[in-house]
Design a protein around this motif. Structure first.
Motif, PDB file in Angstrom:
ATOM      1  N   GLU A  68       0.822  -1.212   0.000  1.00  0.00           N
ATOM      2  CA  GLU A  68       0.000   0.000   0.000  1.00  0.00           C
ATOM      3  C   GLU A  68       0.854   1.259   0.000  1.00  0.00           C
ATOM      4  OE1 GLU A  68      -3.969   1.889   2.115  1.00  0.00           O
ATOM      5  OE2 GLU A  68      -2.976   0.153   3.033  1.00  0.00           O
ATOM      6  N   VAL A  69       0.470   2.215  -0.828  1.00  0.00           N
ATOM      7  CA  VAL A  69       1.066   3.543  -0.879  1.00  0.00           C
ATOM      8  C   VAL A  69      -0.089   4.548  -0.927  1.00  0.00           C
ATOM      9  CG1 VAL A  69       3.142   2.776  -2.102  1.00  0.00           C
ATOM     10  CG2 VAL A  69       1.164   3.586  -3.414  1.00  0.00           C
ATOM     11  N   THR A  70       0.240   5.817  -0.871  1.00  0.00           N
ATOM     12  CA  THR A  70      -0.742   6.864  -1.136  1.00  0.00           C
ATOM     13  C   THR A  70      -0.100   7.872  -2.071  1.00  0.00           C
ATOM     14  OG1 THR A  70      -1.852   6.627   1.002  1.00  0.00           O
ATOM     15  CG2 THR A  70      -2.191   8.689  -0.176  1.00  0.00           C
ATOM     16  N   MET A  71      -0.777   8.139  -3.184  1.00  0.00           N
ATOM     17  CA  MET A  71      -0.290   9.098  -4.169  1.00  0.00           C
ATOM     18  C   MET A  71      -1.148  10.349  -4.139  1.00  0.00           C
ATOM     19  SD  MET A  71       0.729   6.412  -7.221  1.00  0.00           S
ATOM     20  CE  MET A  71      -0.480   5.166  -6.811  1.00  0.00           C
ATOM     21  N   PRO A  72      -0.579  11.490  -4.513  1.00  0.00           N
ATOM     22  CA  PRO A  72      -1.299  12.757  -4.361  1.00  0.00           C
ATOM     23  C   PRO A  72      -2.578  12.836  -5.180  1.00  0.00           C
ATOM     24  CG  PRO A  72       1.039  13.132  -4.777  1.00  0.00           C
ATOM     25  CD  PRO A  72       0.780  11.682  -5.036  1.00  0.00           C
ATOM     26  N   VAL A  73      -3.564  13.489  -4.607  1.00  0.00           N
ATOM     27  CA  VAL A  73      -4.789  13.798  -5.354  1.00  0.00           C
ATOM     28  C   VAL A  73      -4.489  14.861  -6.406  1.00  0.00           C
ATOM     29  CG1 VAL A  73      -7.125  14.733  -5.177  1.00  0.00           C
ATOM     30  CG2 VAL A  73      -6.271  13.177  -3.416  1.00  0.00           C
ATOM     31  N   VAL A  74      -3.712  15.860  -6.030  1.00  0.00           N
ATOM     32  CA  VAL A  74      -3.308  16.925  -6.949  1.00  0.00           C
ATOM     33  C   VAL A  74      -1.931  16.563  -7.510  1.00  0.00           C
ATOM     34  CG1 VAL A  74      -2.700  19.365  -7.150  1.00  0.00           C
ATOM     35  CG2 VAL A  74      -4.654  18.675  -5.754  1.00  0.00           C
ATOM     36  N   GLN A  75      -1.837  16.487  -8.840  1.00  0.00           N
ATOM     37  CA  GLN A  75      -0.612  16.007  -9.479  1.00  0.00           C
ATOM     38  C   GLN A  75      -0.104  17.016 -10.504  1.00  0.00           C
ATOM     39  OE1 GLN A  75      -1.675  12.184 -11.121  1.00  0.00           O
ATOM     40  NE2 GLN A  75      -2.088  11.283  -9.126  1.00  0.00           N
ATOM     41  N   PRO A  76       1.213  17.272 -10.537  1.00  0.00           N
ATOM     42  CA  PRO A  76       1.763  18.142 -11.580  1.00  0.00           C
ATOM     43  C   PRO A  76       1.486  17.562 -12.957  1.00  0.00           C
ATOM     44  CG  PRO A  76       3.376  17.713  -9.859  1.00  0.00           C
ATOM     45  CD  PRO A  76       2.232  16.777  -9.617  1.00  0.00           C
ATOM     46  N   ALA A  77       1.308  18.439 -13.923  1.00  0.00           N
ATOM     47  CA  ALA A  77       0.921  18.004 -15.268  1.00  0.00           C
ATOM     48  C   ALA A  77       2.052  17.335 -16.028  1.00  0.00           C
ATOM     49  CB  ALA A  77       0.409  19.198 -16.069  1.00  0.00           C
ATOM     50  N   GLU A  78       3.310  17.512 -15.586  1.00  0.00           N
ATOM     51  CA  GLU A  78       4.434  17.041 -16.394  1.00  0.00           C
ATOM     52  C   GLU A  78       4.348  15.565 -16.742  1.00  0.00           C
ATOM     53  OE1 GLU A  78       5.995  20.755 -14.416  1.00  0.00           O
ATOM     54  OE2 GLU A  78       4.717  19.053 -13.848  1.00  0.00           O
ATOM     55  N   ALA A  79       4.021  14.729 -15.741  1.00  0.00           N
ATOM     56  CA  ALA A  79       3.944  13.286 -16.016  1.00  0.00           C
ATOM     57  C   ALA A  79       2.827  12.984 -17.003  1.00  0.00           C
ATOM     58  CB  ALA A  79       3.755  12.511 -14.715  1.00  0.00           C
ATOM     59  N   TRP A  80       1.698  13.666 -16.867  1.00  0.00           N
ATOM     60  CA  TRP A  80       0.579  13.473 -17.777  1.00  0.00           C
ATOM     61  C   TRP A  80       0.944  13.947 -19.180  1.00  0.00           C
ATOM     62  CZ3 TRP A  80      -4.358  11.498 -16.540  1.00  0.00           C
ATOM     63  CH2 TRP A  80      -4.495  11.092 -15.199  1.00  0.00           C
ATOM     64  N   GLN A  81       1.799  14.939 -19.264  1.00  0.00           N
ATOM     65  CA  GLN A  81       2.255  15.400 -20.577  1.00  0.00           C
ATOM     66  C   GLN A  81       3.220  14.397 -21.200  1.00  0.00           C
ATOM     67  OE1 GLN A  81       3.677  19.161 -19.133  1.00  0.00           O
ATOM     68  NE2 GLN A  81       1.768  20.251 -19.615  1.00  0.00           N
ATOM     69  N   GLU A  82       3.989  13.695 -20.367  1.00  0.00           N
ATOM     70  CA  GLU A  82       4.886  12.656 -20.893  1.00  0.00           C
ATOM     71  C   GLU A  82       4.109  11.574 -21.628  1.00  0.00           C
ATOM     72  OE1 GLU A  82       8.404  11.071 -18.786  1.00  0.00           O
ATOM     73  OE2 GLU A  82       7.678  12.295 -17.098  1.00  0.00           O
ATOM     74  N   THR A  83       2.985  11.166 -21.084  1.00  0.00           N
ATOM     75  CA  THR A  83       2.201  10.103 -21.720  1.00  0.00           C
ATOM     76  C   THR A  83       1.250  10.643 -22.783  1.00  0.00           C
ATOM     77  OG1 THR A  83       0.433  10.248 -20.073  1.00  0.00           O
ATOM     78  CG2 THR A  83       2.252   8.733 -19.599  1.00  0.00           C
ATOM     79  N   GLY A  84       1.082  11.969 -22.833  1.00  0.00           N
ATOM     80  CA  GLY A  84       0.166  12.564 -23.807  1.00  0.00           C
ATOM     81  C   GLY A  84      -1.258  12.652 -23.317  1.00  0.00           C
ATOM     82  N   ARG A  85      -1.522  12.107 -22.121  1.00  0.00           N
ATOM     83  CA  ARG A  85      -2.919  12.090 -21.657  1.00  0.00           C
ATOM     84  C   ARG A  85      -3.399  13.460 -21.184  1.00  0.00           C
ATOM     85  NH1 ARG A  85      -5.171   7.283 -18.157  1.00  0.00           N
ATOM     86  NH2 ARG A  85      -3.610   7.917 -16.615  1.00  0.00           N
ATOM     87  N   PHE A  86      -2.464  14.368 -20.902  1.00  0.00           N
ATOM     88  CA  PHE A  86      -2.879  15.703 -20.478  1.00  0.00           C
ATOM     89  C   PHE A  86      -3.723  16.362 -21.560  1.00  0.00           C
ATOM     90  CE2 PHE A  86      -2.219  20.314 -19.871  1.00  0.00           C
ATOM     91  CZ  PHE A  86      -2.620  20.432 -18.555  1.00  0.00           C
TER      92      PHE A  86
END
Length: 580
Positions: A68-86
């Motif tokens: 188990e981990v917890t990841m942020p609800v609010v996320q910087p866009a950079e990772a989403w831009q890497e995959t193109g999903r942004f």
């Protein structure tokens, strides 16, 4: 727990915007309160259900080896831009900027963030396999949130992500998670099916949904009663009809069909089966340049049998039709010279790209629009009146009675509510984010990934849709807010009732039973109505008259009437009913 120390806020009437049973009953039972469109506060009674769902999920995920981990609800866009999903994801992805003008998203899911963790932490194949999971708040900006927790904007989901060194290992991780999901849903005590599914926006080429069977479900589940084949309606394959196409037997004939712009109306006018007609669906695809400007548009004509419905997921997978849209009225008139309702593949004004459903490809003497208002053409045949279709595909939803793809008999359809989904992702995200580890050959290799979700806050709503009656909710034991409710009648007036109730309450607590004692002093009718609405599965009523005879009344929430039970035996009977 004693009711006087708890918050019980039942309502006699559901709010006007509560359209389905679960929304109505959760609101009336004081489990949720609406704050805004698709956003709810979880009240104490509802939160107890959610916490029990979480506990079962957490136990089985840990048992399966997930971490188990917890990841942020609010996320910087950079990772989403890497995959193109942004940019690729629609307005469901809530985007915003902070005070410095930097782009952020509120997570609907966490593939990007967990892949970033993996590329930092897992350096060698010796660290694999790994499965990271969280139970966390999500937000999807639904255009039309509705049905309470069934389709809200803010919700809680368990999402897990597996990382493996190769495809075989990833498939093994997928199976481990699938087995864990079956244990989870078995423990919830719900009737469900695991069905083959389309992966949608998350991606991947192996995907199954877990669907709670409910007449009010939004999803259509296709299954074969004679085998284990099951799929959702988007995924279920429509087999090509067996045998060659019949020879043409009718001459081509243009017929007047004034005002009859639907296949059903034309079939009725001609006294022919709807299955003899063909519906024409006009789509378009746009080619855009780097600036996002449309530089070329292709118009497509899809032909389906008149009694069949187009399956948008299948159509989207036809070569060239990814990201299709429905053609505009201007585009239709430009290519067909006619308004919708009388369209067909003959006498076009401009060429279109034709795609024919498997069923249509083997039909003869069919009826379609004449591309002229108030006229249709009958007796149309491929090879004589039209070229043989170059592009034939499965374009339609299956219907009950279609042959099962596994050859084991006809298909049946029932309704379901999706509560879980397992995906094999492959290297979709690890390649996009260049997430690698050193394989046993010493070379950097992309992780093979899987993704596994359960709708934590959706699941109670699905359980209610499957388990309710005219009086209220009927919870399965495992996720009921309380397992047993003690209802003493006149506890404030009878010392005998008070003592018996307090002792029974203490005895059950000592056994670890999740029991609530209703010490509010409510009248019997109001007290019983509250607990039937809330749906506590086991109820014991203690009254002065019965106790003088050494009796209490036990009633399961599904029972039509109460059963007298000796007070001395009630604990043993409850232990048996609860499996203790």
């Amino acid at each position: 727990m004693k009711a006087s120390h708890f918050l019980i806020s039942t309502l006699k009437e559901a709010p006007a915007d509560a359209e389905i049973v679960s929304h109505q009953l959760m609101t009336r039972a004081g489990m949720i309160k609406k704050l805004g469109a698709g956003v709810y506060s979880y009240m104490p009674m509802g939160l107890r259900v959610i916490r029990k769902v979480e506990a079962i999920v957490r136990e089985e995920m840990n048992r399966a080896g997930a971490i188990e981990v917890t990841m942020p609800v609010v996320q910087p866009a950079e990772a989403w831009q890497e995959t193109g999903r942004f940019n690729k994801m629609g307005p469901e992805l809530l985007r915003f900027q902070d005070r410095h003008g930097r782009d952020f998203v509120i997570q609907p899911t966490s593939e990007e963030v967990v892949t970033d963790i993996a590329r930092q932490e897992f350096k060698s194949y010796k660290q694999l396999p790994k499965n990271l999971y969280q139970i966390q708040t999500k937000f999807r900006d639904e255009r039309r949130p509705r049905f309470g927790l069934m389709r809200g904007r803010e919700f809680t989901m368990k999402d897990a992500y597996s990382f493996d060194k190769d495809r075989d290992s990833a498939q093994a991780s997928y199976q481990t998670m699938r087995d864990a999901y079956q244990r989870i849903f078995d423990r919830f005590g719900l009737q469900y099916r695991a069905v083959r599914a389309d992966s949608g926006a998350i991606g991947g080429d192996l995907s199954e949904e877990f669907q709670v069977i409910a007449a009010t479900g939004e999803d259509a589940i296709v299954y074969c009663p004679n085998s284990d084949y099951a799929a959702n309606i988007e995924k279920a394959e429509s087999l090509a009809p067996a045998g060659p196409r019949p020879a043409a037997s009718e001459a081509l004939e243009k017929i007047a069909t004034p005002g009859n712009s639907t296949c059903q109306a034309v079939a009725d006018q001609l006294g022919l089966p709807l299955a003899r007609t063909i519906k024409s669906l006009v789509l378009a695809t746009d080619e855009v340049n780097e600036a996002g400007e449309i530089v070329k548009t292709q118009v497509w004509l899809l032909l389906l049998r008149g009694d069949h419905d187009m399956n948008e997921v299948k159509v989207n997978k036809v070569d060239g039709l990814a990201n299709f849209r429905f053609a505009s009225l201007a585009e239709i008139q430009d290519h067909f010279g006619c308004e919708p309702g009388y369209l067909g593949p003959l006498n076009l004004q401009k060429p279109v790209k034709l795609v024919v459903d498997r069923e249509v490809a083997v039909m003869a003497d069919w009826i379609c629009g004449a591309n002229e208002k108030d006229f249709h053409i009958r007796g149309v045949n491929f090879g004589r009146d039209l070229p043989e279709p170059a592009l034939v595909a499965d374009l339609r939803n299956v219907v009950a009675g279609d042959p099962s793809p596994d050859g084991q008999g006809p298909l049946a359809i029932e309704r379901g509510i999706e509560i879980g989904h397992v995906f094999y992702l492959g290297t979709k995200y690890s390649e996009a984010m260049n997430a690698t580890f050193l394989a046993d050959n010493g070379k950097p290799t992309h992780f093979e990934m899987g993704c596994y979700g359960i709708g934590i806050t959706r699941l109670p709503a699905a359980a209610i849709e499957q388990n309710h009656d005219e009086r209220g909710i009927i919870w399965p034991d495992a996720i009921a807010p309380f397992t047993v409710v003690l209802c003493p009648i006149g506890m404030d007036r009878s010392e005998l009732v008070k003592q018996a109730a307090e002792k029974l309450y203490a005895d059950l607590l000592a056994l670890g039973v999740d029991v609530i004692l209703d010490d509010r002093g409510e009248r019997p009718g109001a007290m019983f109505a509250d607990w039937e609405l809330i749906g506590v599965p086991h109820r014991v009523v203690l009254g002065d008259r019965g106790l003088k005879e050494g009796l209490v009344e036990y009633q399961h929430r599904r029972d039509a009437a109460a059963t007298p039970v000796p007070l001395a035996d009630v604990v043993a009977q409850l232990k048996t009913r609860l499996g203790l």
